[in-house]
Design a protein around this motif. Structure first.
Motif, short mmCIF file in Angstrom:
data_model
loop_
_atom_site.label_atom_id
_atom_site.label_comp_id
_atom_site.label_asym_id
_atom_site.label_seq_id
_atom_site.Cartn_x
_atom_site.Cartn_y
_atom_site.Cartn_z
N PHE A 144 3.99 15.71 2.13
CA PHE A 144 3.38 14.49 2.64
C PHE A 144 3.84 13.28 1.84
O PHE A 144 4.20 13.38 0.66
N PHE A 145 3.81 12.13 2.52
CA PHE A 145 4.08 10.86 1.85
C PHE A 145 3.07 9.84 2.36
O PHE A 145 2.80 9.76 3.56
N GLU A 146 2.50 9.08 1.43
CA GLU A 146 1.50 8.08 1.81
C GLU A 146 2.10 7.04 2.76
O GLU A 146 3.23 6.59 2.55
N PRO A 147 1.36 6.64 3.78
CA PRO A 147 1.82 5.51 4.59
C PRO A 147 2.04 4.29 3.69
O PRO A 147 1.14 3.90 2.95
N THR A 148 3.22 3.73 3.77
CA THR A 148 3.68 2.74 2.79
C THR A 148 4.14 1.46 3.47
O THR A 148 4.85 1.51 4.47
N ILE A 149 3.73 0.32 2.91
CA ILE A 149 4.16 -0.98 3.40
C ILE A 149 4.85 -1.73 2.27
O ILE A 149 4.26 -1.94 1.20
N LEU A 150 6.10 -2.09 2.50
CA LEU A 150 6.88 -2.88 1.55
C LEU A 150 6.95 -4.31 2.09
O LEU A 150 7.47 -4.54 3.18
N ASP A 151 6.44 -5.25 1.33
CA ASP A 151 6.25 -6.61 1.84
C ASP A 151 7.35 -7.56 1.41
O ASP A 151 7.92 -7.43 0.32
N ARG A 152 7.62 -8.54 2.29
CA ARG A 152 8.52 -9.67 2.03
C ARG A 152 9.89 -9.23 1.53
O ARG A 152 10.39 -9.70 0.50
N LEU A 153 10.51 -8.34 2.26
CA LEU A 153 11.81 -7.82 1.83
C LEU A 153 12.93 -8.76 2.22
O LEU A 153 12.89 -9.44 3.25
N ASP A 154 13.95 -8.77 1.39
CA ASP A 154 15.16 -9.54 1.65
C ASP A 154 15.93 -8.89 2.80
O ASP A 154 15.94 -7.65 2.92
N PRO A 155 16.60 -9.68 3.65
CA PRO A 155 17.35 -9.08 4.77
C PRO A 155 18.39 -8.05 4.36
O PRO A 155 18.71 -7.15 5.15
N ALA A 156 18.93 -8.17 3.15
CA ALA A 156 19.96 -7.23 2.70
C ALA A 156 19.40 -6.00 2.02
O ALA A 156 20.16 -5.09 1.65
N ASP A 157 18.09 -5.93 1.84
CA ASP A 157 17.50 -4.80 1.13
C ASP A 157 17.78 -3.49 1.86
O ASP A 157 17.72 -3.43 3.09
N PRO A 158 18.10 -2.40 1.14
CA PRO A 158 18.37 -1.11 1.79
C PRO A 158 17.22 -0.63 2.68
O PRO A 158 17.46 0.05 3.68
N CYS A 159 15.98 -0.97 2.32
CA CYS A 159 14.84 -0.54 3.14
C CYS A 159 14.74 -1.33 4.44
O CYS A 159 13.98 -0.95 5.34
N THR A 196 0.85 -1.18 0.00
CA THR A 196 0.00 0.00 0.00
C THR A 196 0.89 1.23 0.00
O THR A 196 2.05 1.17 0.42
N GLY A 197 0.35 2.35 -0.47
CA GLY A 197 1.08 3.61 -0.47
C GLY A 197 2.14 3.67 -1.55
O GLY A 197 1.96 3.15 -2.65
N GLY A 198 3.23 4.37 -1.22
CA GLY A 198 4.35 4.42 -2.14
C GLY A 198 4.54 5.72 -2.90
O GLY A 198 5.40 5.80 -3.78
N ASN A 199 3.75 6.76 -2.55
CA ASN A 199 3.83 7.99 -3.34
C ASN A 199 3.86 9.23 -2.46
O ASN A 199 3.22 9.28 -1.40
N ALA A 200 4.56 10.25 -2.94
CA ALA A 200 4.48 11.57 -2.33
C ALA A 200 3.10 12.15 -2.62
O ALA A 200 2.48 11.85 -3.64
N THR A 201 2.61 12.99 -1.71
CA THR A 201 1.29 13.55 -1.89
C THR A 201 1.22 14.92 -1.20
O THR A 201 2.26 15.48 -0.84
N VAL A 202 0.00 15.44 -1.03
CA VAL A 202 -0.20 16.76 -0.42
C VAL A 202 -1.38 16.68 0.55
O VAL A 202 -2.10 15.68 0.59
#
Length: 499
Positions: free
Chosen positions: A381-396, A366-372
Protein backbone atom coordinates in the motif's frame (compact mmCIF):
# COMPACT_ATOMS: atom_id res chain seq x y z
CA UNK A 1 -22.44 -3.62 -3.60
CA UNK A 2 -24.95 -6.47 -3.50
CA UNK A 3 -25.34 -8.74 -0.47
CA UNK A 4 -24.29 -11.76 -2.54
CA UNK A 5 -21.10 -10.05 -3.70
CA UNK A 6 -20.27 -8.91 -0.16
CA UNK A 7 -20.80 -12.44 1.16
CA UNK A 8 -18.62 -14.04 -1.51
CA UNK A 9 -15.91 -11.42 -0.94
CA UNK A 10 -15.97 -12.10 2.82
CA UNK A 11 -15.73 -15.87 2.33
CA UNK A 12 -12.86 -15.46 -0.13
CA UNK A 13 -10.98 -13.12 2.19
CA UNK A 14 -11.32 -15.60 5.05
CA UNK A 15 -10.24 -18.55 2.89
CA UNK A 16 -7.40 -16.64 1.20
CA UNK A 17 -8.45 -17.88 -2.22
CA UNK A 18 -11.41 -18.46 -4.52
CA UNK A 19 -12.20 -22.06 -5.33
CA UNK A 20 -12.12 -23.33 -8.90
CA UNK A 21 -9.87 -20.69 -10.42
CA UNK A 22 -8.36 -21.68 -13.79
CA UNK A 23 -4.78 -22.93 -13.70
CA UNK A 24 -4.06 -23.76 -17.36
CA UNK A 25 -4.05 -22.07 -20.75
CA UNK A 26 -7.22 -21.95 -22.83
CA UNK A 27 -6.24 -23.22 -26.29
CA UNK A 28 -8.48 -24.58 -29.02
CA UNK A 29 -11.55 -24.67 -26.82
CA UNK A 30 -10.10 -26.58 -23.86
CA UNK A 31 -7.80 -26.22 -20.86
CA UNK A 32 -4.19 -27.05 -21.69
CA UNK A 33 -1.17 -27.35 -19.38
CA UNK A 34 2.03 -25.62 -20.44
CA UNK A 35 4.23 -27.65 -22.75
CA UNK A 36 7.00 -27.27 -20.18
CA UNK A 37 4.76 -28.26 -17.29
CA UNK A 38 5.86 -25.17 -15.38
CA UNK A 39 3.52 -22.99 -13.33
CA UNK A 40 3.65 -19.59 -11.61
CA UNK A 41 2.14 -18.11 -8.46
CA UNK A 42 -0.60 -15.49 -8.49
CA UNK A 43 -0.23 -13.09 -5.56
CA UNK A 44 -2.90 -11.20 -3.62
CA UNK A 45 -1.73 -7.55 -3.45
CA UNK A 46 -3.78 -6.93 -0.32
CA UNK A 47 -1.80 -9.52 1.64
CA UNK A 48 1.30 -10.18 -0.45
CA UNK A 49 0.51 -13.89 -0.31
CA UNK A 50 0.03 -16.43 -3.10
CA UNK A 51 -3.57 -17.57 -3.61
CA UNK A 52 -3.31 -19.67 -6.80
CA UNK A 53 -1.00 -21.11 -9.43
CA UNK A 54 -1.32 -20.87 -13.20
CA UNK A 55 0.45 -22.09 -16.32
CA UNK A 56 3.78 -20.50 -17.21
CA UNK A 57 3.56 -20.29 -20.97
CA UNK A 58 6.41 -20.19 -23.46
CA UNK A 59 6.90 -20.11 -27.23
CA UNK A 60 5.55 -23.66 -27.73
CA UNK A 61 2.28 -22.73 -26.03
CA UNK A 62 2.01 -19.57 -28.12
CA UNK A 63 2.56 -21.58 -31.30
CA UNK A 64 -0.21 -23.97 -30.31
CA UNK A 65 -2.55 -21.08 -29.52
CA UNK A 66 -1.86 -19.30 -32.81
CA UNK A 67 -2.39 -22.52 -34.76
CA UNK A 68 -5.70 -22.99 -32.96
CA UNK A 69 -6.61 -19.38 -33.74
CA UNK A 70 -5.93 -19.92 -37.44
CA UNK A 71 -8.35 -22.85 -37.44
CA UNK A 72 -10.81 -20.92 -35.31
CA UNK A 73 -10.66 -17.96 -37.70
CA UNK A 74 -11.76 -20.15 -40.59
CA UNK A 75 -14.89 -21.18 -38.70
CA UNK A 76 -15.70 -17.88 -37.00
CA UNK A 77 -15.18 -15.63 -40.03
CA UNK A 78 -17.55 -17.87 -41.99
CA UNK A 79 -20.23 -17.56 -39.32
CA UNK A 80 -23.12 -15.33 -40.36
CA UNK A 81 -22.78 -11.86 -38.83
CA UNK A 82 -26.17 -12.06 -37.13
CA UNK A 83 -25.14 -15.32 -35.47
CA UNK A 84 -21.86 -13.75 -34.34
CA UNK A 85 -23.97 -11.07 -32.70
CA UNK A 86 -26.09 -13.66 -30.91
CA UNK A 87 -22.96 -15.35 -29.54
CA UNK A 88 -21.58 -12.08 -28.19
CA UNK A 89 -24.96 -11.20 -26.73
CA UNK A 90 -25.06 -14.54 -24.91
CA UNK A 91 -21.54 -13.85 -23.62
CA UNK A 92 -22.75 -10.54 -22.17
CA UNK A 93 -25.60 -12.35 -20.44
CA UNK A 94 -23.26 -14.98 -18.97
CA UNK A 95 -20.86 -12.31 -17.71
CA UNK A 96 -23.75 -10.64 -15.90
CA UNK A 97 -24.94 -13.95 -14.50
CA UNK A 98 -21.48 -14.68 -13.10
CA UNK A 99 -20.62 -11.11 -12.17
CA UNK A 100 -20.00 -11.69 -8.47
CA UNK A 101 -17.47 -14.44 -9.03
CA UNK A 102 -15.69 -12.46 -11.75
CA UNK A 103 -15.54 -9.36 -9.54
CA UNK A 104 -14.08 -11.25 -6.59
CA UNK A 105 -11.49 -12.94 -8.82
CA UNK A 106 -10.57 -9.54 -10.28
CA UNK A 107 -10.23 -7.92 -6.86
CA UNK A 108 -8.19 -10.80 -5.46
CA UNK A 109 -5.89 -10.86 -8.48
CA UNK A 110 -5.20 -7.16 -9.03
CA UNK A 111 -6.00 -5.71 -5.60
CA UNK A 112 -8.64 -3.12 -6.46
CA UNK A 113 -11.72 -2.62 -4.24
CA UNK A 114 -14.29 -5.26 -5.07
CA UNK A 115 -16.91 -2.59 -5.74
CA UNK A 116 -14.68 -1.12 -8.44
CA UNK A 117 -14.09 -4.61 -9.80
CA UNK A 118 -17.85 -5.14 -10.01
CA UNK A 119 -18.09 -1.99 -12.10
CA UNK A 120 -15.39 -3.33 -14.40
CA UNK A 121 -17.34 -6.56 -14.86
CA UNK A 122 -20.48 -4.61 -15.75
CA UNK A 123 -18.41 -2.67 -18.27
CA UNK A 124 -17.10 -5.91 -19.79
CA UNK A 125 -20.63 -7.21 -20.23
CA UNK A 126 -21.66 -3.93 -21.82
CA UNK A 127 -18.71 -4.14 -24.25
CA UNK A 128 -19.86 -7.50 -25.58
CA UNK A 129 -23.44 -6.28 -25.72
CA UNK A 130 -22.42 -3.15 -27.63
CA UNK A 131 -20.32 -4.95 -30.22
CA UNK A 132 -22.92 -7.72 -30.56
CA UNK A 133 -25.10 -5.06 -32.12
CA UNK A 134 -22.39 -4.10 -34.60
CA UNK A 135 -21.76 -7.55 -36.09
CA UNK A 136 -24.40 -7.32 -38.83
CA UNK A 137 -23.85 -3.62 -39.49
CA UNK A 138 -20.25 -3.73 -40.68
CA UNK A 139 -20.86 -2.80 -44.26
CA UNK A 140 -18.98 -1.19 -47.11
CA UNK A 141 -19.92 1.63 -49.46
CA UNK A 142 -20.89 2.10 -53.06
CA UNK A 143 -18.54 4.42 -54.98
CA UNK A 144 -20.05 6.54 -57.78
CA UNK A 145 -17.88 6.13 -60.90
CA UNK A 146 -20.65 6.69 -63.42
CA UNK A 147 -23.22 4.47 -65.08
CA UNK A 148 -20.64 2.27 -66.82
CA UNK A 149 -19.07 1.02 -63.57
CA UNK A 150 -20.16 -0.62 -60.36
CA UNK A 151 -17.67 0.04 -57.56
CA UNK A 152 -18.08 -0.92 -53.92
CA UNK A 153 -16.09 -1.78 -50.82
CA UNK A 154 -16.40 -4.67 -48.41
CA UNK A 155 -15.07 -4.97 -44.86
CA UNK A 156 -13.25 -8.20 -44.08
CA UNK A 157 -11.72 -9.43 -40.80
CA UNK A 158 -7.94 -9.04 -40.68
CA UNK A 159 -7.41 -12.58 -39.32
CA UNK A 160 -5.65 -13.72 -36.14
CA UNK A 161 -5.28 -10.91 -33.60
CA UNK A 162 -3.04 -10.74 -30.53
CA UNK A 163 -4.11 -8.92 -27.37
CA UNK A 164 -1.57 -8.08 -24.66
CA UNK A 165 -3.60 -7.19 -21.56
CA UNK A 166 -2.30 -5.07 -18.63
CA UNK A 167 -2.57 -5.82 -14.94
CA UNK A 168 -4.50 -2.73 -13.83
CA UNK A 169 -7.81 -3.40 -15.63
CA UNK A 170 -7.64 -7.06 -16.71
CA UNK A 171 -11.26 -7.83 -17.58
CA UNK A 172 -12.07 -4.34 -18.85
CA UNK A 173 -9.13 -4.20 -21.23
CA UNK A 174 -9.68 -7.77 -22.38
CA UNK A 175 -13.32 -7.06 -23.21
CA UNK A 176 -12.71 -3.78 -25.04
CA UNK A 177 -10.28 -5.59 -27.38
CA UNK A 178 -11.79 -9.05 -27.70
CA UNK A 179 -15.37 -7.90 -28.29
CA UNK A 180 -14.71 -5.76 -31.40
CA UNK A 181 -12.19 -8.26 -32.78
CA UNK A 182 -14.71 -11.07 -32.51
CA UNK A 183 -17.51 -8.86 -33.82
CA UNK A 184 -15.46 -8.23 -36.97
CA UNK A 185 -14.96 -11.97 -37.45
CA UNK A 186 -11.35 -12.17 -36.26
CA UNK A 187 -9.93 -14.81 -33.97
CA UNK A 188 -8.00 -13.97 -30.80
CA UNK A 189 -4.94 -14.99 -28.83
CA UNK A 190 -4.80 -13.06 -25.56
CA UNK A 191 -1.83 -12.81 -23.20
CA UNK A 192 -2.88 -11.33 -19.84
CA UNK A 193 -0.28 -9.81 -17.54
CA UNK A 194 1.47 -12.41 -15.41
CA UNK A 195 0.27 -10.54 -12.31
CA UNK A 196 -3.42 -10.88 -13.26
CA UNK A 197 -4.23 -13.91 -15.43
CA UNK A 198 -7.51 -15.09 -13.92
CA UNK A 199 -10.38 -13.15 -15.49
CA UNK A 200 -9.04 -13.39 -19.05
CA UNK A 201 -9.09 -17.17 -18.67
CA UNK A 202 -12.56 -17.10 -17.14
CA UNK A 203 -13.77 -14.87 -19.96
CA UNK A 204 -12.48 -17.26 -22.63
CA UNK A 205 -14.39 -20.15 -21.10
CA UNK A 206 -17.54 -18.01 -20.92
CA UNK A 207 -17.21 -17.23 -24.63
CA UNK A 208 -16.98 -20.93 -25.38
CA UNK A 209 -20.21 -21.58 -23.47
CA UNK A 210 -21.82 -18.71 -25.36
CA UNK A 211 -21.21 -20.56 -28.63
CA UNK A 212 -17.84 -19.36 -29.89
CA UNK A 213 -16.15 -22.02 -32.07
CA UNK A 214 -13.08 -23.85 -30.79
CA UNK A 215 -9.97 -21.76 -31.38
CA UNK A 216 -11.74 -18.46 -31.98
CA UNK A 217 -10.53 -17.25 -28.57
CA UNK A 218 -7.36 -18.51 -26.90
CA UNK A 219 -5.54 -17.35 -23.76
CA UNK A 220 -1.90 -18.07 -22.99
CA UNK A 221 -0.57 -17.05 -19.58
CA UNK A 222 3.00 -16.35 -18.54
CA UNK A 223 5.54 -13.57 -18.50
CA UNK A 224 5.91 -10.92 -21.16
CA UNK A 225 9.35 -12.18 -22.11
CA UNK A 226 8.44 -15.87 -22.32
CA UNK A 227 4.91 -15.66 -23.78
CA UNK A 228 4.16 -12.09 -24.82
CA UNK A 229 7.22 -11.56 -26.99
CA UNK A 230 6.73 -14.77 -29.03
CA UNK A 231 3.06 -13.90 -29.50
CA UNK A 232 3.54 -10.42 -30.99
CA UNK A 233 6.33 -11.77 -33.22
CA UNK A 234 4.20 -14.58 -34.68
CA UNK A 235 3.95 -14.23 -38.50
CA UNK A 236 0.34 -15.45 -38.49
CA UNK A 237 -0.73 -12.56 -36.23
CA UNK A 238 -2.14 -9.78 -38.40
CA UNK A 239 -2.93 -7.21 -35.71
CA UNK A 240 -1.60 -6.57 -32.20
CA UNK A 241 -3.57 -4.64 -29.59
CA UNK A 242 -1.28 -3.65 -26.73
CA UNK A 243 -1.88 -1.72 -23.51
CA UNK A 244 1.14 -1.00 -21.34
CA UNK A 245 4.26 1.08 -20.94
CA UNK A 246 5.87 3.26 -23.59
CA UNK A 247 9.07 1.20 -23.53
CA UNK A 248 7.28 -2.11 -24.06
CA UNK A 249 5.03 -0.51 -26.66
CA UNK A 250 8.09 0.38 -28.74
CA UNK A 251 9.26 -3.24 -28.54
CA UNK A 252 5.84 -4.57 -29.53
CA UNK A 253 5.63 -2.17 -32.47
CA UNK A 254 9.06 -3.23 -33.71
CA UNK A 255 8.17 -6.92 -33.49
CA UNK A 256 4.89 -6.42 -35.35
CA UNK A 257 6.63 -4.35 -38.01
CA UNK A 258 8.80 -7.32 -38.98
CA UNK A 259 5.63 -9.12 -40.05
CA UNK A 260 3.96 -5.97 -41.44
CA UNK A 261 1.22 -6.44 -38.84
CA UNK A 262 -0.84 -3.46 -37.74
CA UNK A 263 -0.90 -2.32 -34.11
CA UNK A 264 -3.06 -0.43 -31.67
CA UNK A 265 -0.98 1.04 -28.84
CA UNK A 266 -2.56 2.42 -25.66
CA UNK A 267 0.45 3.53 -23.65
CA UNK A 268 1.14 5.81 -20.73
CA UNK A 269 -0.46 9.03 -19.62
CA UNK A 270 0.09 12.04 -17.42
CA UNK A 271 -3.37 13.42 -17.79
CA UNK A 272 -4.30 16.90 -16.55
CA UNK A 273 -7.50 17.94 -14.80
CA UNK A 274 -7.91 21.65 -15.50
CA UNK A 275 -9.92 23.37 -12.75
CA UNK A 276 -10.83 27.01 -13.39
CA UNK A 277 -12.15 29.53 -10.90
CA UNK A 278 -15.66 29.58 -12.40
CA UNK A 279 -16.20 25.83 -11.96
CA UNK A 280 -18.79 24.01 -9.87
CA UNK A 281 -16.46 23.55 -6.90
CA UNK A 282 -18.16 20.47 -5.47
CA UNK A 283 -18.25 18.69 -8.81
CA UNK A 284 -14.59 19.52 -9.37
CA UNK A 285 -13.56 18.23 -5.95
CA UNK A 286 -15.36 14.93 -6.48
CA UNK A 287 -14.00 14.70 -10.02
CA UNK A 288 -10.41 15.24 -8.97
CA UNK A 289 -10.75 12.70 -6.14
CA UNK A 290 -12.13 10.01 -8.43
CA UNK A 291 -9.68 10.78 -11.21
CA UNK A 292 -6.60 9.95 -9.14
CA UNK A 293 -7.62 7.67 -6.25
CA UNK A 294 -9.65 5.11 -8.24
CA UNK A 295 -7.67 1.84 -8.42
CA UNK A 296 -5.02 3.58 -6.29
CA UNK A 297 -4.07 5.74 -9.27
CA UNK A 298 -3.07 2.72 -11.34
CA UNK A 299 -4.87 3.91 -14.46
CA UNK A 300 -3.31 5.01 -17.75
CA UNK A 301 -5.94 7.75 -17.96
CA UNK A 302 -5.77 8.78 -14.29
CA UNK A 303 -6.07 12.50 -13.66
CA UNK A 304 -2.60 12.54 -12.14
CA UNK A 305 -2.08 16.29 -12.58
CA UNK A 306 -4.32 18.99 -11.11
CA UNK A 307 -3.88 22.23 -13.07
CA UNK A 308 -5.75 24.81 -11.00
CA UNK A 309 -6.30 28.53 -11.33
CA UNK A 310 -4.45 30.44 -8.61
CA UNK A 311 -7.46 32.26 -7.19
CA UNK A 312 -9.12 28.92 -6.39
CA UNK A 313 -6.02 27.03 -5.28
CA UNK A 314 -5.76 27.54 -1.52
CA UNK A 315 -9.33 26.77 -0.46
CA UNK A 316 -9.73 23.99 -3.01
CA UNK A 317 -6.54 22.26 -1.95
CA UNK A 318 -7.41 22.54 1.73
CA UNK A 319 -10.69 20.72 1.13
CA UNK A 320 -9.08 18.22 -1.26
CA UNK A 321 -6.50 17.31 1.39
CA UNK A 322 -9.17 16.95 4.06
CA UNK A 323 -11.24 14.60 1.90
CA UNK A 324 -8.16 12.61 0.89
CA UNK A 325 -7.22 12.03 4.52
CA UNK A 326 -10.68 10.60 5.20
CA UNK A 327 -10.37 7.92 2.51
CA UNK A 328 -10.46 4.35 3.82
CA UNK A 329 -7.57 2.10 2.83
CA UNK A 330 -7.44 -1.67 2.98
CA UNK A 331 -7.72 -5.07 1.32
CA UNK A 332 -9.75 -4.92 -1.88
CA UNK A 333 -12.20 -7.60 -0.74
CA UNK A 334 -13.26 -5.36 2.17
CA UNK A 335 -14.22 -2.76 -0.45
CA UNK A 336 -12.25 0.22 0.87
CA UNK A 337 -12.05 3.51 -1.02
CA UNK A 338 -8.37 2.89 -1.85
CA UNK A 339 -6.79 -0.52 -2.31
CA UNK A 340 -3.18 -1.72 -2.60
CA UNK A 341 -0.68 -1.35 -5.38
CA UNK A 342 -0.46 -4.40 -7.59
CA UNK A 343 3.04 -5.60 -6.78
CA UNK A 344 6.10 -4.89 -4.63
CA UNK A 345 7.82 -3.62 -7.77
CA UNK A 346 5.06 -1.05 -8.32
CA UNK A 347 5.21 -0.03 -4.66
CA UNK A 348 8.96 0.49 -4.96
CA UNK A 349 8.48 2.59 -8.10
CA UNK A 350 5.89 4.86 -6.50
CA UNK A 351 7.92 5.17 -3.30
CA UNK A 352 10.99 6.06 -5.32
CA UNK A 353 9.24 8.95 -7.08
CA UNK A 354 7.88 10.38 -3.84
CA UNK A 355 11.11 10.01 -1.87
CA UNK A 356 13.00 11.75 -4.67
CA UNK A 357 10.39 14.54 -4.64
CA UNK A 358 10.86 14.98 -0.90
CA UNK A 359 14.63 15.15 -1.39
CA UNK A 360 14.13 17.92 -4.00
CA UNK A 361 12.14 19.90 -1.46
CA UNK A 362 8.71 19.41 -3.06
CA UNK A 363 5.75 20.26 -0.86
CA UNK A 364 3.88 17.16 0.36
CA UNK A 365 0.37 18.33 1.22
CA UNK A 366 -0.69 14.89 2.47
CA UNK A 367 0.50 11.28 2.39
CA UNK A 368 3.91 10.43 1.05
CA UNK A 369 4.62 7.06 2.66
CA UNK A 370 4.40 3.35 1.95
CA UNK A 371 2.08 1.56 4.36
CA UNK A 372 0.12 -1.67 4.95
CA UNK A 373 -3.46 -2.86 5.36
CA UNK A 374 -4.43 -1.37 8.74
CA UNK A 375 -6.37 -4.52 9.69
CA UNK A 376 -3.82 -7.18 8.78
CA UNK A 377 -0.51 -5.32 8.67
CA UNK A 378 0.11 -6.90 5.25
CA UNK A 379 0.06 -5.92 1.60
CA UNK A 380 1.58 -3.36 -0.77
CA UNK A 381 0.00 0.00 0.00
CA UNK A 382 0.91 3.64 -0.48
CA UNK A 383 -0.81 6.58 1.17
CA UNK A 384 -2.83 8.81 -1.16
CA UNK A 385 -0.35 11.62 -1.77
CA UNK A 386 -0.65 15.21 -2.99
CA UNK A 387 2.45 17.10 -4.12
CA UNK A 388 1.69 20.80 -4.27
CA UNK A 389 2.89 23.66 -6.51
CA UNK A 390 5.23 21.61 -8.66
CA UNK A 391 7.46 23.11 -11.32
CA UNK A 392 6.49 22.16 -14.91
CA UNK A 393 9.83 20.36 -15.35
CA UNK A 394 9.53 18.29 -12.17
CA UNK A 395 9.72 14.50 -12.81
CA UNK A 396 6.44 14.04 -10.91
CA UNK A 397 4.81 16.28 -13.52
CA UNK A 398 6.57 14.89 -16.56
CA UNK A 399 6.71 11.14 -15.84
CA UNK A 400 4.01 8.55 -15.27
CA UNK A 401 4.12 7.35 -11.66
CA UNK A 402 1.11 5.00 -11.93
CA UNK A 403 0.10 5.22 -8.32
CA UNK A 404 -1.87 7.35 -5.84
CA UNK A 405 0.17 10.51 -6.34
CA UNK A 406 -1.41 13.79 -7.49
CA UNK A 407 0.86 16.52 -8.87
CA UNK A 408 -0.57 20.03 -8.43
CA UNK A 409 0.32 22.86 -10.84
CA UNK A 410 -0.88 26.43 -10.41
CA UNK A 411 -1.97 28.56 -13.37
CA UNK A 412 -2.66 32.29 -13.48
CA UNK A 413 -5.50 31.95 -15.99
CA UNK A 414 -7.07 29.64 -18.56
CA UNK A 415 -4.41 30.39 -21.15
CA UNK A 416 -1.59 29.34 -18.86
CA UNK A 417 -3.62 26.33 -17.70
CA UNK A 418 -3.78 25.16 -21.31
CA UNK A 419 -0.01 25.55 -21.72
CA UNK A 420 0.64 23.59 -18.51
CA UNK A 421 -1.87 20.89 -19.46
CA UNK A 422 -0.15 20.37 -22.82
CA UNK A 423 3.29 20.54 -21.26
CA UNK A 424 4.22 16.85 -21.21
CA UNK A 425 5.09 14.26 -23.86
CA UNK A 426 1.81 12.41 -23.24
CA UNK A 427 -1.64 13.00 -24.72
CA UNK A 428 -4.09 10.37 -23.49
CA UNK A 429 -6.99 12.21 -21.83
CA UNK A 430 -7.71 15.54 -20.14
CA UNK A 431 -10.42 16.89 -17.86
CA UNK A 432 -11.91 20.39 -17.71
CA UNK A 433 -14.00 21.94 -14.94
CA UNK A 434 -15.51 25.31 -15.81
CA UNK A 435 -18.93 26.93 -15.91
CA UNK A 436 -18.14 28.77 -19.15
CA UNK A 437 -19.25 26.75 -22.17
CA UNK A 438 -17.16 28.75 -24.65
CA UNK A 439 -14.06 28.32 -22.49
CA UNK A 440 -14.72 24.60 -22.12
CA UNK A 441 -15.06 24.10 -25.87
CA UNK A 442 -12.00 26.21 -26.63
CA UNK A 443 -9.91 24.18 -24.19
CA UNK A 444 -11.31 20.90 -25.54
CA UNK A 445 -10.34 22.05 -29.04
CA UNK A 446 -6.79 23.02 -28.06
CA UNK A 447 -5.88 20.27 -25.60
CA UNK A 448 -3.62 17.64 -27.18
CA UNK A 449 -5.41 14.53 -25.94
CA UNK A 450 -7.31 11.65 -27.47
CA UNK A 451 -10.29 12.13 -25.16
CA UNK A 452 -11.47 15.20 -23.23
CA UNK A 453 -13.92 15.13 -20.30
CA UNK A 454 -15.89 18.28 -19.47
CA UNK A 455 -17.29 18.66 -15.93
CA UNK A 456 -17.17 14.91 -15.29
CA UNK A 457 -13.96 12.92 -15.31
CA UNK A 458 -14.24 9.43 -16.89
CA UNK A 459 -17.47 10.51 -18.59
CA UNK A 460 -18.73 8.29 -21.39
CA UNK A 461 -18.41 4.55 -21.82
CA UNK A 462 -17.87 1.86 -24.41
CA UNK A 463 -19.62 4.08 -26.96
CA UNK A 464 -16.90 6.79 -26.89
CA UNK A 465 -13.57 6.20 -28.71
CA UNK A 466 -10.51 6.03 -26.47
CA UNK A 467 -6.80 6.30 -27.24
CA UNK A 468 -3.84 8.61 -27.12
CA UNK A 469 -1.58 10.98 -28.99
CA UNK A 470 2.21 11.34 -28.90
CA UNK A 471 3.80 9.01 -26.29
CA UNK A 472 0.35 7.83 -25.24
CA UNK A 473 0.14 5.76 -28.42
CA UNK A 474 -2.12 5.67 -31.45
CA UNK A 475 -5.21 3.93 -32.72
CA UNK A 476 -8.57 4.01 -30.99
CA UNK A 477 -10.48 1.47 -28.95
CA UNK A 478 -14.15 1.55 -27.94
CA UNK A 479 -16.98 2.95 -30.00
CA UNK A 480 -17.49 2.11 -33.64
CA UNK A 481 -13.99 3.48 -34.20
CA UNK A 482 -12.69 0.50 -32.25
CA UNK A 483 -13.80 -1.86 -35.02
CA UNK A 484 -11.52 -0.30 -37.64
CA UNK A 485 -8.35 -2.04 -36.44
CA UNK A 486 -9.93 -5.44 -36.97
CA UNK A 487 -11.22 -4.83 -40.51
CA UNK A 488 -9.50 -4.59 -43.87
CA UNK A 489 -11.14 -2.81 -46.78
CA UNK A 490 -11.48 -4.46 -50.17
CA UNK A 491 -12.64 -2.44 -53.15
CA UNK A 492 -14.31 -4.12 -56.14
CA UNK A 493 -14.80 -2.31 -59.46
CA UNK A 494 -16.70 -3.82 -62.39
CA UNK A 495 -17.13 -2.43 -65.88
CA UNK A 496 -20.74 -2.68 -67.00
CA UNK A 497 -21.06 -3.22 -70.74
CA UNK A 498 -24.17 -2.55 -72.76
CA UNK A 499 -26.39 -5.47 -73.75
Amino acid sequence: MSDSLAALAARTLEAGTLEGLPDRHWIGGSWQASASGRTMESLDPGSGRAFARFAAGEAADVEAAVAAAEAGFAAWSATAPAERGRVLQRAAQLIRAEADRLAVAESLDCGKPVGEAAGDVRGAARAFEYYAGACDKLQGEQIPLGRDYLAFTTLEPVGVTAHVIPWNYPISTAARGLAPALAAGCSVVAKPAEQTPMTALMLAEILQRAGLPDGACNVVTGTGAAAGAPLVAQPAVRHVTFTGSVATGRTVMAAAARNIASVTLELGGKSPVVVLADCDREAALEGVLGAIWENAGQICSAGSRLVIERSLHDGFLEELVARTRRLSLGHGLRNPQVGPLNSPEQLAKVSGYVEAAKARGCSVATGGNATVDPQSGLGWFFEPTILDRLDPADPCVQEEIFGPVLAVQVAEDAEQALALANGTAFGLVAGIYTGNVDRALALARDLDAGQVYVNEYFAGGIETPFGGNRLSGFGREKGLEGLRAYCKVKSVTARIRAF
